[in-house]
Design a protein around this motif. Structure first.
Motif, PDB file in Angstrom:
ATOM      1  N   GLY A 258      -5.320  27.531  -4.550  1.00  0.00           N
ATOM      2  CA  GLY A 258      -5.690  26.601  -5.608  1.00  0.00           C
ATOM      3  C   GLY A 258      -6.696  27.202  -6.568  1.00  0.00           C
ATOM      4  O   GLY A 258      -6.577  28.353  -6.997  1.00  0.00           O
ATOM      5  N   GLU A 259      -7.720  26.433  -6.892  1.00  0.00           N
ATOM      6  CA  GLU A 259      -8.735  26.879  -7.845  1.00  0.00           C
ATOM      7  C   GLU A 259      -9.513  28.085  -7.342  1.00  0.00           C
ATOM      8  O   GLU A 259     -10.153  28.788  -8.113  1.00  0.00           O
ATOM      9  N   ALA A 260      -9.445  28.351  -6.041  1.00  0.00           N
ATOM     10  CA  ALA A 260     -10.187  29.488  -5.477  1.00  0.00           C
ATOM     11  C   ALA A 260      -9.562  30.829  -5.832  1.00  0.00           C
ATOM     12  O   ALA A 260     -10.171  31.867  -5.611  1.00  0.00           O
ATOM     13  N   GLY A 261      -8.333  30.808  -6.367  1.00  0.00           N
ATOM     14  CA  GLY A 261      -7.781  32.107  -6.746  1.00  0.00           C
ATOM     15  C   GLY A 261      -6.282  32.202  -6.787  1.00  0.00           C
ATOM     16  O   GLY A 261      -5.750  33.299  -6.855  1.00  0.00           O
TER      17      GLY A 261
ATOM     18  N   HIS B 194      -8.994  21.816   0.147  1.00  0.00           N
ATOM     19  CA  HIS B 194      -7.719  21.941  -0.563  1.00  0.00           C
ATOM     20  C   HIS B 194      -6.737  22.761   0.269  1.00  0.00           C
ATOM     21  O   HIS B 194      -5.568  22.394   0.406  1.00  0.00           O
ATOM     22  N   PHE B 195      -7.217  23.858   0.813  1.00  0.00           N
ATOM     23  CA  PHE B 195      -6.372  24.730   1.633  1.00  0.00           C
ATOM     24  C   PHE B 195      -5.859  23.951   2.842  1.00  0.00           C
ATOM     25  O   PHE B 195      -4.675  24.036   3.189  1.00  0.00           O
ATOM     26  N   ARG B 196      -6.734  23.218   3.504  1.00  0.00           N
ATOM     27  CA  ARG B 196      -6.345  22.441   4.691  1.00  0.00           C
ATOM     28  C   ARG B 196      -5.273  21.416   4.344  1.00  0.00           C
ATOM     29  O   ARG B 196      -4.281  21.269   5.067  1.00  0.00           O
ATOM     30  N   ARG B 197      -5.463  20.709   3.199  1.00  0.00           N
ATOM     31  CA  ARG B 197      -4.480  19.702   2.791  1.00  0.00           C
ATOM     32  C   ARG B 197      -3.144  20.348   2.431  1.00  0.00           C
ATOM     33  O   ARG B 197      -2.079  19.836   2.786  1.00  0.00           O
ATOM     34  N   ARG B 198      -3.209  21.471   1.700  1.00  0.00           N
ATOM     35  CA  ARG B 198      -1.990  22.126   1.219  1.00  0.00           C
ATOM     36  C   ARG B 198      -1.071  22.505   2.379  1.00  0.00           C
ATOM     37  O   ARG B 198       0.148  22.390   2.287  1.00  0.00           O
TER      38      ARG B 198
ATOM     39  N   ASN C 145     -15.586  27.716  -1.004  1.00  0.00           N
ATOM     40  CA  ASN C 145     -16.559  26.642  -0.769  1.00  0.00           C
ATOM     41  C   ASN C 145     -15.880  25.479  -0.050  1.00  0.00           C
ATOM     42  O   ASN C 145     -14.687  25.525   0.260  1.00  0.00           O
ATOM     43  N   GLU C 146     -16.648  24.403   0.194  1.00  0.00           N
ATOM     44  CA  GLU C 146     -16.130  23.305   1.010  1.00  0.00           C
ATOM     45  C   GLU C 146     -14.908  22.646   0.366  1.00  0.00           C
ATOM     46  O   GLU C 146     -13.922  22.362   1.039  1.00  0.00           O
TER      47      GLU C 146
END
Length: 891
Positions: A401-404, A423-427, A417-418
């Motif tokens: 996501g927004e992290a890269g 987001h990663f966990r949900r995805r 970050n948290e």
């Protein structure tokens, strides 16, 4: 032509185009591919005859190579496999994030594995064969930057502990850690091949696949259906080694080779081809080289759109895309893609009018779709007659996501970050509770869970866990001792070069009943230079096709003899190819559970200098074998000049810890070193590489001296070759390789002209002396009360003396050990560029001939007030030493 006439012609052309397409479609349907190719060839021929260049359709459409209606059903449980893959994604990400929280800047990569997770999981679950089954294991080169994904999978399998993951990139930590990338040198029961040095995996994989065919054709390997898989990055393909051997793979019909190129369109700093298309470029290059090209570009939710594409407008639009814009789509919403991509043509706008922006944003790329990847792999595995490459389009940082995700910074992403972790966990539906997610904890389901059972069952069916490196040593018998006898006895009055002695030794080894079948001579189109043509008839030059022609020199005794069961790997003008074959042969004890003994013979200038990175990879891979640097030294190769005269390979060899580097002067030294190398590497199983330099300068070879400790001295690095009866000044002349002869002459000059006695030492290996001295120094520093002696000290004692060391290599080589010699130490060597000259003038220029060695000794004696000024003045004139001679750097 009026506008109306243009419109009429356009309509006519459209009708003609349709008629042509209908015709070819009829032939495709009813007469098959061979008839299509015949007709296309006739049309091409007619155009050329008419003086028209028809051009070549070098690329295929920018769609999947395998149509949806030709796909095979996916054999696995997709829902369960997605759960497993999501857990691996999470643990791979958590490993890097945790490591960088604990140790700032420790590094690691998240985004590469995020892009290739599906590519690997489909392979692990359905294709990659392990060592424990009935079928031969596959050989897999994993993309180095994605190593956290392999570790995370091994964690779920129970092969790696949470503590090891916790110590990622901290191998010295308590409880054990994990190396950054695939390194067999560091994890010798896990990784098989070092792959993170960009560009080396492709060429190593090609030559590994060819070496497998070589073993099969010689009747040594039965693994006919064993595959070599190389997982590569699209940016990595810019390295010259990546593409340099593509035609060899096609020429040798390596249908046991599969490249999987992870086309995430990004390299470290930005797009691979921002203004172009790397997939189109690679497709054309591989097709032109003769490979079977399989494109896996679009996921299954593109299939309905492609089915609607009756007029090929969507195919046309996909073909117009450039990578920079594709990368942009991976970071934007569906509204932007609708407008920018589909909005270009009205037909495309209408095609997606019933799709929401979310539906458009979720249109997947093929490398993230298990069905598409599975069918690409299945097609490659079943293909015959040529190597296959799978071009799989992915998104770098997929799921971040927004992290890269798809961003230029994603390669360097180390922390989340948290919110990014949530987001990663949900995805990926990772079962981590909300209060713990910020800690990025590792997660492994219970041993009895359906995920762990499924994962292990799949690997059991495919022959066990991967990666997996076996450490057991195959059985080995040393060659008969008589084989080395003739080299110990000298050449009598016959003049011989050490290169000639080495070739003779290699010829005898190829005939030896114990090791003959194991010996693999490797040479880069220089056999005749090294006098190896005698091996052509004896051993044959390997060719998978045999010899389909009558060689022009067939009537000669030493004709160019190609054979399907030939032993010699004549690699053409490619030191990189030779070194890749060396690695394949040198690691066969682990890869194939059989010993092969590579002898790679090359111009010494083109070894460590040209393929130093591959030599380092060989060391990492724990390869074993002999590297023979021919025509070595800066003054022995007369006439060749700057780019051929090697004066520094022994210095470069000192940088590789497992290399034992030798510069022998005589045939008996060479024999002792080769015999010792076989004993150490194969009988005792040490992971070493022996680098031996050889000269093409002929001189009489003496027999081995009948004194105790000579062989030990040769192996350890030095021994006293000639002892003077009365050495009142403790004067010692050290020589290596052919320059040892100059040291002997210098001792004669000193004795006959100036009545000064000197001992002469043969230094066979400065690296051996250096390694021993540093190891001894280390032990003494940690335990000063024990005060062990280095090998140098054991040889020369503690009495101060004068030492003059002459070498055909740079002065830094002898200077590396000067501190352990008691007294003064003068180094004579060949600093600077080479020159086109004969040996005599080169040695005078570089000041390594007998006169300069004698002069250096006299200067030291004069400085110690052992001789007077009159003697020095006389010697200058007699030895031809000029005061005004410039320092010979040629710079």
């Amino acid at each position: 032509m009026s506008k109306m006439e243009q419109e009429e012609h356009k309509k006519l052309w459209e009708i003609e185009n349709k008629e042509w397409l209908d015709s070819i479609n009829y032939i495709i349907k009813h007469e098959g591919s061979e008839r299509v190719q015949e007709i296309m060839a006739l049309q091409h021929k007619r155009c050329v005859e008419a003086g028209i260049d028809p051009g070549l359709c070098r690329d295929t459409p920018y769609i999947n190579s395998i149509p949806a209606d030709e796909e095979k059903p996916y054999p696995g449980d997709r829902k369960l496999e997605r759960k497993i893959k999501s857990l691996i994604r999470w643990n791979a990400m958590a490993m890097v994030v945790q490591a960088n929280r604990k140790s700032e800047g420790i590094g690691g990569h998240i985004s590469t594995y995020a892009s290739c997770a599906t590519l690997w999981e489909v392979g692990f679950n359905h294709f990659f064969r392990g060592r424990e089954g009935d079928n031969p294991p596959d050989i897999i080169y994993f993309q180095g930057h994605a190593s956290p994904g392999v570790y995370a999978r091994s964690f779920l399998e129970g092969r790696l502990s949470e503590k090891q993951l916790d110590n990622f990139r901290r191998e010295l930590a308590s409880g054990g850690g994990l190396s950054s990338y695939p390194h067999p040198r560091l994890m010798d029961d896990y990784w098989e091949f070092p792959t993170v040095s960009m560009g080396l995996s492709p060429i190593m994989a090609i030559y590994q696949a060819r070496f497998n065919k070589y073993l099969q054709d010689k009747g040594l390997l039965k693994a006919k259906d064993q595959k070599v898989w190389a997982f590569l990055g699209d940016g990595e393909m810019d390295e010259p080694e990546s593409m340099g051997a593509l035609t060899l793979a096609a020429r040798e019909e390596l249908d046991n080779l599969i490249f999987v190129i992870n086309c995430n369109l990004q390299r470290l700093d930005g797009p691979v081809r921002g203004n172009g298309s790397v997939i189109k470029e690679l497709s054309m290059a591989f097709r032109g080289a003769g490979w079977n090209v399989i494109k896996v570009l679009w996921g299954e939710n593109w299939d309905p759109l492609l089915k609607k594409d009756k007029n090929d407008v969507l195919k046309k639009r996909l073909g117009e895309l450039i990578d920079g814009q594709l990368q942009k789509y991976s970071t934007t919403g569906g509204d932007y893609i609708r407008k920018d991509f589909f909005g270009k043509y009205k037909e495309l706008e209408a095609m997606v009018e019933d799709m929401s922006d979310e539906d458009i944003a979720n249109l997947r790329r093929g490398g993230h779709d298990p069905v598409k990847v599975y069918n690409g792999y299945l097609s490659a595995v079943n293909h015959k007659g040529s190597p296959s490459v799978i071009l799989a389009q992915t998104i770098k940082g997929y799921g971040l996501g927004e992290a890269g995700e798809g961003r230029n910074i994603t390669h360097q992403q180390k922390k989340l970050n948290e919110e990014e972790l949530k987001h990663f966990r949900r995805r990926f539906d990772v079962p981590i509770t909300g209060e713990n997610v910020e800690k990025a904890p590792f997660f492994r389901p219970d041993e009895g869970s359906e995920e762990i059972r499924y994962l292990k069952e799949r690997r059991e069916k495919l022959g066990g866990f991967l990666p997996d490196r076996k450490k057991e040593q195959p059985e080995f018998h040393m060659p008969d001792e008589d084989l080395f006898t003739e080299f110990m006895e000298g050449s009598d009055k016959r003049e011989v070069a050490t290169t000639m002695a080495a070739v003779r030794m290699l010829s005898k080894l190829l005939k030896d009943k114990h090791v003959g079948k194991m010996v693999v001579p490797i040479v880069p189109d220089e056999s005749r230079t090294f006098g190896m043509e005698a091996l052509f008839k004896q051993a044959g030059i390997y060719s998978h096709k045999g010899q389909l022609y009558e060689p022009v020199d067939r009537e000669s005794l030493l004709y160019y003899n190609e054979a399907r069961d030939g032993a010699i790997l004549e690699e053409g003008i490619s030191e990189a190819g030779c070194m890749s074959s060396f690695i394949a042969a040198g690691t066969s004890y682990s890869t194939h559970r059989m010993y092969c003994i590579p002898f790679f013979t090359f111009y010494s200038m083109f070894g460590f200098q040209r393929v130093g990175d591959l030599i380092w990879a060989a060391a990492d891979a724990r390869a074993r074998g002999f590297m023979l640097g021919g025509t070595s030294g800066r003054t022995t190769l007369a006439g060749e000049g700057l780019q051929h005269q090697d004066g520094h390979s022994h210095l470069q060899a000192m940088t590789v810890p497992c290399v034992r580097a030798y510069d022998p002067a005589f045939a008996y030294e060479l024999a002792v070193i080769v015999r010792e190398g076989m004993k150490k590497m194969y009988a005792e199983g040490e992971d070493l590489i022996y680098y031996i330099t050889m000269m093409n300068e002929k001189y009489r070879m003496p027999p081995i001296p009948k004194r105790k400790g000579i062989e030990e001295g040769i192996i350890s690095g030095m021994y006293q070759y000639k002892s003077s009866q009365k050495n009142e000044h403790n004067l010692n002349l050290l020589g290596s390789g052919t320059i040892l002869n100059e040291a002997v002459k210098a001792a004669d000059i000193l004795r006959k002209k100036y009545q000064i006695s000197a001992d002469v030492w043969s230094v066979t290996s400065y690296k051996q002396l250096y390694d021993d001295a540093k190891e001894t120094e280390h032990a003494n520093r940690l335990d000063p009360e024990q005060r062990a002696k280095s090998y140098i000290e054991k040889c020369v004692g503690a009495e101060k003396g004068i030492f003059v060391a002459a070498t055909d290599y740079v002065k830094n080589l002898p200077l590396s050990v000067s501190g352990w010699f008691p007294g003064s130490f003068t180094a004579l060597g060949t600093d600077g560029f080479g020159l086109s000259e004969d040996r005599e003038n080169l040695r005078e220029y570089f000041e390594v001939n007998a006169n300069h060695i004698a002069w250096a000794a006299l200067v030291e004696l004069y400085g110690d007030k052992k001789i007077d000024r009159k003697t020095v003045k006389k010697a200058r004139e007699e030895l031809g030493i000029r005061k005004d001679k410039e320092y010979p750097r040629n710079c």
